[in-house]
Design an enzyme around this catalytic site. Structure first.
Site, short mmCIF file in Angstrom:
data_model
loop_
_atom_site.label_atom_id
_atom_site.label_comp_id
_atom_site.label_asym_id
_atom_site.label_seq_id
_atom_site.Cartn_x
_atom_site.Cartn_y
_atom_site.Cartn_z
N ASP A 473 0.83 -1.21 0.00
CA ASP A 473 0.00 0.00 0.00
C ASP A 473 0.87 1.26 0.00
O ASP A 473 2.07 1.21 0.30
CB ASP A 473 -0.89 -0.03 1.26
N ASP A 543 -10.70 1.95 -3.22
CA ASP A 543 -11.27 1.68 -1.89
C ASP A 543 -12.79 1.69 -1.96
O ASP A 543 -13.45 1.29 -1.01
CB ASP A 543 -10.82 2.76 -0.89
C1 GLA Z 1 -5.70 1.87 2.19
C2 GLA Z 1 -6.09 0.69 1.32
C3 GLA Z 1 -7.14 -0.13 2.03
C4 GLA Z 1 -6.60 -0.63 3.34
C5 GLA Z 1 -6.12 0.55 4.17
C6 GLA Z 1 -5.39 0.07 5.41
O1 GLA Z 1 -6.73 2.77 2.32
O2 GLA Z 1 -6.56 1.14 0.08
O3 GLA Z 1 -7.54 -1.22 1.22
O4 GLA Z 1 -5.54 -1.52 3.10
O5 GLA Z 1 -5.26 1.40 3.46
O6 GLA Z 1 -4.94 1.12 6.18
#
Ligand code: GLA
Length: 732
Positions: A473, A543
């Site tokens: 990430d 997301d």
């Molecule tokens: C980001 C990612 C999510 C999740 C969060 C965790 O927003 O896109 O899918 O992994 O971080 O903090």
């Protein structure tokens, strides 16, 4: 595919496309043509004319006909009669920024050379290298062009080498620059923000410059580093289009410039703002790769070219036929609030339902109970997981499932061991305050010792604990772009050096753990770009997991990216991003068209839902190979229609899977029509084990769909808003 050189003209072609470059009389390169395959002899007079024009500057004494302003150019330079945006801007030791790169030689060869950046590869690729030299700048530029069998694309990259004694500064280098003869194109871009990435926007080209770009240090959710020029009447199924994809994850620009002669210059490269590169004697600079495609057969055909080149020549070979596992990710199920027992409960339930990979998301390391601490401390949080990560991994693997882990290696929180040990490892200017994003700071990946530090922490975890998958990430962009470790002259190199650091860590981890499947992520899809696919064959698309929002996001992401690279999960309702209620069926049938998974607390579901999920996973597994290897075809666009549809069809046209979605319910209409594509006209198909139809009927007339509810009676299909149907076609 062929590369021909005759009468000073390079003709790169395959069955369908031609790319023509000519050596002009001043030895600059002219861009003569890019489009549908040309046959027969090619001569200079077919592509350009000497002509007198008003208010022009000319190169040769007593010649009032040759000005670069009026030429279509392949690698334009600023300073010698062309006033449009150049492909290159150098500052020479004298302070001069005049450059004049001329053809000196060329060579062709088979097999793509590896460059120091993520790029396409291929043993059979056919390549042309053209050397340009400026004898005042004493600098050599090598332009490389590659063709791949059966795919209508040209991959291009640029290498700059300083052969002089002094140091030169590169202020701008475009990886691709082509001049098209007419400007009657619409530009399609894929733009948005967090949770609404890659929405389609179309605008007419107009005189002057139109650009999309990122200056955030990552390719960004705001603009994807891809764009299309299409004719106004081009549709998914017919018409001309040119696609451009930039294989890079940092700051970029894609721009079109319509000049006073109605020609258009289409360029892409590292964004020149906040970019400069010091090039010492005998040193080289490798600019990233750009990929161009042309079609006369509509946007689906254009997409097919990019899907094929990404799948077959960018993603690493070992992942091409890999069965991407159905996963359960605990993020939307628990967020930071989980225990060992909770994770194992989720995994047991997941295993029962047929899930193949359990992914432990954020919160397993450091003191990470929220987003204020922990990043940078890559050792297990034993308060949460008292028996350690290995215990979790082994327990999950003993069920026959794979185990996956979330990391965010480029970032650090303030209250961490890492920052107390290495306060200077953060990007920022010590004389200014540092802005935060999600309470975190960006590590100075321009520095090898910083990348080493993170690498050493991560391998300790990964050497000890069996891991099959990593979600990498990246949750904030760079601000206060300054490194205390770079000299004053090098500060303009920060953004590019940062991305080189990211690639370096990816390279080291993927080399050390070749079995680990990486999924890239950046607050969802904020770094969903071609270069990431080189290391991570799948990416978390967004997301936003709402099925209806995903129709637009997945539809336009598929313009360039194969659906096998698009992470798509079924999440709970009300949806966490928009609060919408949709059925499990719709959520599933949207998520099927990607790398399928779940992201919800399955332990809390009703027995009926669990039973449905079990069946849904079985269905997905039956179709997985078709979904991940077939041709994806967009049928009805969510941008123009209340009914949305898409399909995948196998190479032999013997099997297909179609997803059909209706956003809002409507009363009292005629039966809806679902017109398919890509089938064999003379073939017959049985749909959902029921009626048989000919391919020609399905593609010309289309399948009649009874309305679920017409205001008076129900058809038996689920009714109301946000509906979906799935059709499986098998040749009989
Ligand atoms: C980001 C990612 C999510 C999740 C969060 C965790 O927003 O896109 O899918 O992994 O971080 O903090």
């Amino acid at each position: 595919m062929h590369i021909q050189f005759e009468n000073g003209i390079f003709h790169l072609y395959n069955q369908n496309i031609s790319y023509v470059i000519g050596i002009l009389k001043n030895n600059h390169l002219g861009h003569y043509y890019f489009g549908k395959r040309l046959f027969g002899e090619l001569r200079e007079d077919m592509f350009r004319m000497d002509q007198k024009r008003g208010l022009s500057n000319y190169i040769e004494k007593d010649d009032m006909t040759f000005s670069l302003s009026h030429e279509l150019l392949e690698f334009p330079c600023f300073g010698t009669t062309d006033y449009r945006e150049p492909a290159i801007d150098l500052k020479l030791p004298s302070g001069s920024r005049i450059v004049d790169f001329k053809y000196i030689t060329h060579r062709t060869y088979t097999g793509k050379k590896k460059i120091d950046l993520p790029a396409t590869w291929g043993k059979e690729a056919l390549n042309l290298e053209i050397d340009l030299y400026d004898d005042v700048a004493e600098t050599l530029i090598t332009l490389t062009y590659s063709l791949f069998e059966g795919i209508n694309v040209i991959a291009k990259n640029v290498l700059i080498k300083n052969l002089g004694q002094g140091s030169i500064t590169i202020n701008r280098v475009m990886s691709s620059s082509i001049d098209l003869r007419d400007c009657h194109w619409d530009m399609v871009q894929f733009s948005g923000d967090w949770a609404r990435e890659r929405h389609e926007f179309v605008s007419k080209l107009r005189p002057g410059i139109q650009s999309i770009y990122s200056r955030r240090g990552a390719s960004s959710a705001q603009h994807n580093p891809t764009a299309i020029l299409k004719r106004t009447n081009t549709t998914e199924f017919a018409g001309e289009a040119i696609g451009l994809a930039f294989v890079y994850s940092g700051n970029f620009i894609i721009q079109s410039e319509v000049d006073s002669n109605q020609a258009v210059r289409l360029q892409c490269g590292i964004h020149p703002e906040n970019f400069s590169w010091q090039l010492e004697h005998q040193m080289s600079f490798q600019a990233p790769e750009a990929i161009l495609s042309y079609t006369s057969e509509g946007l689906n055909d254009l997409s097919k070219q990019f899907h094929n080149v990404f799948r077959d020549h960018l993603i690493q070979k070992k992942w091409q036929s890999y069965k991407k596992p159905v996963l359960l990710n605990n993020w939307e199920a628990t967020y930071f609030d989980f225990t060992e027992d909770k994770l194992l409960d989720l995994a047991s339930e997941a295993c029962e339902l047929g899930v193949e990979l359990f992914v432990l998301d954020d919160g397993w390391f450091g003191v990470r109970n929220g987003d204020k601490t922990g990043l940078g401390d890559w050792f297990v949080n034993t308060d949460k997981l008292p028996n350690g990560l290995k215990f979790i991994s082994n327990s999950i693997k003993s069920k026959g499932m794979q185990f996956g882990l979330w990391i965010e290696p480029e970032m650090v929180n303030e209250n961490t061991q890492l920052i107390s040990l290495h306060p200077d490892w953060v990007i920022g200017d010590p004389k200014r305050s540092k802005s935060h994003g999600r309470n975190q700071y960006v590590l100075d990946f321009t520095q090898t010792q910083v990348v080493d530090g993170i690498y050493n922490q991560l391998i300790k975890v990964l050497d000890d604990c069996p891991v099959d998958y990593i979600k990498w990430d990246m949750n904030r962009n760079i601000t206060e772009a300054f490194s205390v470790h770079l000299t004053a002259d090098q500060q303009g190199e920060l953004h590019h050096r940062y991305i080189l650091g990211v690639y370096d860590l990816y390279e080291r981890l993927t080399q050390r753990y070749p079995h680990i499947l990486f999924e890239s992520c950046a607050s969802g899809g904020a770094r969903f770009d071609p270069a990431m696919l080189y290391f991570a064959p799948q990416a978390w698309t967004s997301d936003n997991t709402d099925a209806i929002e995903r129709l637009k996001i997945q539809y336009s992401t598929s313009m360039f990216y194969p659906i096998t690279s698009m992470g798509s999960h079924v999440s709970e309702v009300p949806n966490h991003q928009v609060g919408r209620m949709t059925s499990l069926r719709t959520r599933t049938q949207v998520a099927y068209f990607g790398t399928f998974g779940y992201e919800l607390d399955i332990t809390k579901l009703s027995d009926d839902d669990k039973l449905d999920i079990k069946k849904d996973i079985t269905t997905f597994k039956q179709h997985r190979n078709l979904i991940h290897t077939g041709d994806f075809i967009r049928l009805q666009s969510p941008y123009f229609s209340n009914e949305v549809s898409w399909m995948v069809v196998d190479e032999k046209k013997s099997e297909a899977l179609v997803g059909w979605y209706q956003v809002m319910a409507k009363p009292n209409q005629q039966p809806l029509i679902l017109r398919l594509s890509g089938l064999g006209s003379n073939k017959k198909y049985k749909i959902n084990d029921d009626q048989v139809y000919s391919g020609s009927y399905l593609m010309t007339h289309g399948l009649l769909l009874r309305q679920a509810f017409n205001g008076i009676e129900f058809s038996g299909d689920p009714a109301g808003d946000f509906q979906s149907r799935l059709f499986h076609l098998v040749e009989v």
